[in-house]
Design a protein around this motif. Structure first.
Motif, short mmCIF file in Angstrom:
data_model
loop_
_atom_site.label_atom_id
_atom_site.label_comp_id
_atom_site.label_asym_id
_atom_site.label_seq_id
_atom_site.Cartn_x
_atom_site.Cartn_y
_atom_site.Cartn_z
N GLY B 176 0.91 -1.35 0.10
CA GLY B 176 0.08 -0.01 0.06
C GLY B 176 0.89 1.06 0.05
N ARG B 178 3.93 1.62 -1.20
CA ARG B 178 4.46 1.52 -2.57
C ARG B 178 3.55 2.15 -3.56
NH1 ARG B 178 7.15 -3.12 -4.54
NH2 ARG B 178 5.92 -4.51 -3.30
N ALA B 179 2.55 1.65 -3.59
CA ALA B 179 1.46 2.06 -4.35
C ALA B 179 1.08 3.55 -4.38
CB ALA B 179 0.19 1.21 -4.44
N GLN B 182 3.78 5.57 -5.67
CA GLN B 182 3.82 5.45 -6.98
C GLN B 182 2.60 6.33 -7.82
OE1 GLN B 182 4.72 1.77 -9.08
NE2 GLN B 182 5.87 1.01 -7.17
N ASP B 183 1.69 6.51 -7.41
CA ASP B 183 0.44 7.08 -7.87
C ASP B 183 -0.69 6.90 -6.85
OD1 ASP B 183 -1.86 7.61 -9.15
OD2 ASP B 183 -1.27 6.54 -11.07
N GLU B 185 -3.52 8.60 -6.52
CA GLU B 185 -4.84 8.66 -6.97
C GLU B 185 -5.42 6.96 -7.30
OE1 GLU B 185 -6.70 11.29 -10.10
OE2 GLU B 185 -7.02 12.52 -8.06
N THR B 186 -4.50 6.31 -8.08
CA THR B 186 -4.77 5.14 -8.42
C THR B 186 -4.72 4.06 -7.11
OG1 THR B 186 -3.70 5.43 -10.58
CG2 THR B 186 -4.14 3.24 -10.03
N ALA B 187 -4.04 4.40 -6.35
CA ALA B 187 -3.81 3.63 -5.17
C ALA B 187 -5.09 3.76 -4.39
CB ALA B 187 -2.69 3.93 -4.18
N ALA B 188 -5.74 4.80 -4.12
CA ALA B 188 -7.16 4.99 -3.38
C ALA B 188 -8.00 4.26 -4.34
CB ALA B 188 -7.39 6.41 -3.89
N LEU B 189 -8.01 4.14 -5.88
CA LEU B 189 -8.86 3.45 -6.50
C LEU B 189 -8.76 1.92 -6.31
CD1 LEU B 189 -8.85 5.36 -9.87
CD2 LEU B 189 -10.65 5.27 -8.25
N MET B 190 -7.60 1.43 -5.77
CA MET B 190 -7.38 0.01 -5.56
C MET B 190 -8.11 -0.29 -4.13
SD MET B 190 -6.07 -1.09 -7.99
CE MET B 190 -6.63 0.21 -9.23
N GLY B 191 -8.58 0.68 -3.46
CA GLY B 191 -9.05 0.38 -2.03
C GLY B 191 -7.94 0.63 -1.02
N VAL B 192 -6.82 1.41 -1.17
CA VAL B 192 -6.10 1.72 -0.28
C VAL B 192 -6.36 2.81 0.53
CG1 VAL B 192 -3.65 2.64 0.08
CG2 VAL B 192 -4.27 1.09 -1.61
N ASN B 193 -6.29 2.92 1.73
CA ASN B 193 -6.85 4.16 2.69
C ASN B 193 -5.64 4.88 2.76
OD1 ASN B 193 -7.67 5.75 4.83
ND2 ASN B 193 -8.42 4.14 6.01
#
Lengths: 264, 302
Positions: B176, B178-179, B182-183, B185-193
């Motif tokens: 989480g 690392r994501a 790296q990005d 906004e996309t990390a948030a779209l993957m469900g990262v809080n």
């Protein structure tokens, strides 16, 4: 009604990007949102996913209001997005990217993801071949496959797709759209944003036309495909628009992150 | 050997700068005070264990147990401070979409606030550290004086850094981080809080800075309200040297800076040590602004 937007307004500073957008997507449908640059297509998707705050209006998913929820909570409800520019994590392998897709399904390890990985690799055999390769070293088409596959890893009820055809050669676009149809047949609802209106309208059941932050038309996709005014505005030569850009090999995950361009 | 020992401490602190920079693109200049709090917490823990200046040095099991207790206390103190700092100072700014400059000025403000707070509470004089362990020369290696405390500092720092590296590379939360780096906004779209990831990076950075505080106290046997300033800014140099946002870069940068600085003071004289270290910073920024290993926490792969 699975997803419903009602009179949604969104501001960037003082600029009103969405001026009261209303739209509905039923369970099992493919709905497309077409329109030119700056029409508000991407903003609409970002707003649904909770990345942009709404000024007024409501977003409901499965009859539950979701405007104001943090993005990760929306993902947990089963509403995922494959973002504009693909958003592949360049420094992570294909496998790790896919595992990121299942992040919301909490601490379960690799064994629990097996059926999902098999499904994604079944849809996109190329990803299986490249599973240990860094996301940033994939071609544009492979990155798009990865972005879609990654969204499926969350076992979503609905996927938002932002311009899956961007920067891809026509043949590749056709291939990816065929897979989208297959994903829909397997039971996932799709909301597809596209500048490549011809392809999108052929795939979708229904469509909305967006212009400067407003929905100006909504109709069955097939009707718009035959409509003279839509043809001249969005379909004129649009079919060929993707050609000539190659398959975007050189492009990283590219969305403004300067580190994304220098791939190891 | 002095170079490596100091370098390992720099590297531990540098990881805090790098982690936070990786996810927030913010240089947390108050991180040096997180370290300072680690030094003070170590001192208090040592006193709480009933060890006073002049007591005989501990050995064996007692030594190991007291070291671990002291380090855990320091890590918790620094970790909690870092998390609180993020909550009360940085998060409200982020919520309002404040420009990065505001966050940077806030960082400098918190740094001065904490320094002065400790100066008022504990005075501006150097506080002595009781000697915990006997500093005995083990052997000499190519002219370097290998001493027990230096070995201990180096080994514990390396173990902690290895643990962090594994955590970020392997665990779900690490992924989480690392994501997000790296990005986001996309990390948030993957469900990262995202808020939780940010909190976690402050916590990790704080824990390591606290451990660095204990090791520093063990090595230099001193605590002072402004003790964080020089090591903090040198750790920042180390992070830039290795490539800020890059975990292994911080490690390499820290050790390299420690060695360079030591070598500089051997050649030019001890009083030139700091001049030499910061010349390195300026030169790196001039000729290789992304550092030796380049930016990106995200690319710090397994």
């Amino acid at each position: 009604m699975l997803l419903e937007l009602e009179d949604v307004r969104v501001h960037y500073g003082k600029v009103e990007a969405l001026k009261g957008v209303s739209l509905q997507v039923d369970e099992g449908e493919i709905v497309t949102l077409v329109g030119g640059n700056g029409a508000g297509k991407t903003t609409t998707l970002k707003t649904i996913s909770g990345l942009r705050p709404v000024t007024s209006g409501s977003v409901r998913f499965d009859d539950r209001p979701i405007s104001g929820l943090a993005p990760y909570r929306i993902v947990r409800l089963g509403l995922c997005q494959s973002p504009e520019g693909r958003g592949v994590f360049p420094g992570m392998t294909v496998m790790e990217n896919l595992e990121m897709g299942a992040y919301a399904r909490s601490g379960r390890g690799r064994p629990a993801l097996r059926p999902d990985l098999e499904r994604v690799f079944g849809l996109f055999p190329r990803l299986a071949e490249r599973r240990n390769q860094a996301g940033g070293t994939l071609s544009g088409g492979e990155q798009q496959m990865l972005a879609i596959g990654r969204a499926l890893m969350a076992r979503p009820r609905m996927v938002l797709l932002d311009e899956p055809s961007m920067g891809l050669a026509t043949m590749l676009v056709t291939q990816i759209f065929d897979i989208l149809a297959e994903i829909n047949r397997q039971g996932t609802t799709l909301l597809l944003v596209e500048q490549n209106a011809a392809q999108a309208l052929r795939l979708a059941h229904r469509a909305y036309v967006l212009e400067t932050g407003r929905v100006v038309r909504s109709a069955a996709a097939a009707d718009l495909l035959d409509d003279e005014s839509v043809k001249s505005a969005y379909l004129g030569g649009d079919v060929e628009a993707g050609v000539g850009e190659g398959d975007g090999d050189a492009e990283g995950g590219g969305d403004g992150d300067p580190s994304a361009s220098s791939v190891p | 050997m002095d170079g490596l020992t100091l370098g390992a401490i720099y590297a531990l602190i540098a990881l805090g700068y790098t982690l936070v920079y990786g996810v927030l693109r913010l240089i947390n200049f108050a991180h040096s005070e997180i370290f300072m709090i680690g030094v003070f917490a170590s001192l208090f823990a040592v006193h709480a264990l009933g060890i006073d200046v002049g007591d005989p040095a501990k050995t064996g099991f007692v030594l190991a147990a007291s070291l671990i207790v002291v380090m855990v206390v320091a890590m918790l103190a620094s970790g909690v401070t870092a998390v609180v700092m993020e909550r009360v100072a940085y998060r409200p700014l982020r919520r309002r979409g404040a420009p990065r400059l505001a966050a940077l000025i806030t960082a400098v403000g918190i740094s001065l606030f904490l320094q002065e707070l400790f100066a008022i509470r504990y005075g501006r004089e150097v506080l002595g550290f009781p000697r915990l362990m006997e500093k005995r020369q083990l052997f000499e290696l190519w002219g370097a004086n290998v001493r027990t405390d230096k070995v201990l500092v180096l080994v514990s720092a390396l173990l902690l850094m290895l643990a962090l590296d594994r955590f970020v590379a392997r665990s779900r939360l690490g992924r989480g981080i690392r994501a997000t780096a790296q990005d986001s906004e996309t990390a948030a779209l993957m469900g990262v809080n995202i808020d939780r990831v940010i909190m976690l990076t402050f916590l990790l950075g704080g824990l390591l800075a606290g451990a660095a505080g204990t090791l520093y106290g063990l090595f230099f046997e001193a605590a002072r309200y402004n003790i964080g300033f020089l090591p903090g800014i040198k750790a920042f140099t180390a992070a830039v040297l290795g490539g800020i946002g890059n975990i292994r870069g911080a490690l390499a940068g820290g050790l390299l800076l420690g060695l360079l600085e030591n070598w500089g003071s051997a050649v030019l004289g001890g009083e030139w040590k700091d001049v030499f270290a910061f010349t390195v910073l300026v030169l790196v920024l001039m000729f290789r602004p992304t550092g030796l290993l380049g930016e990106s926490l995200g690319r710090a792969r397994a």
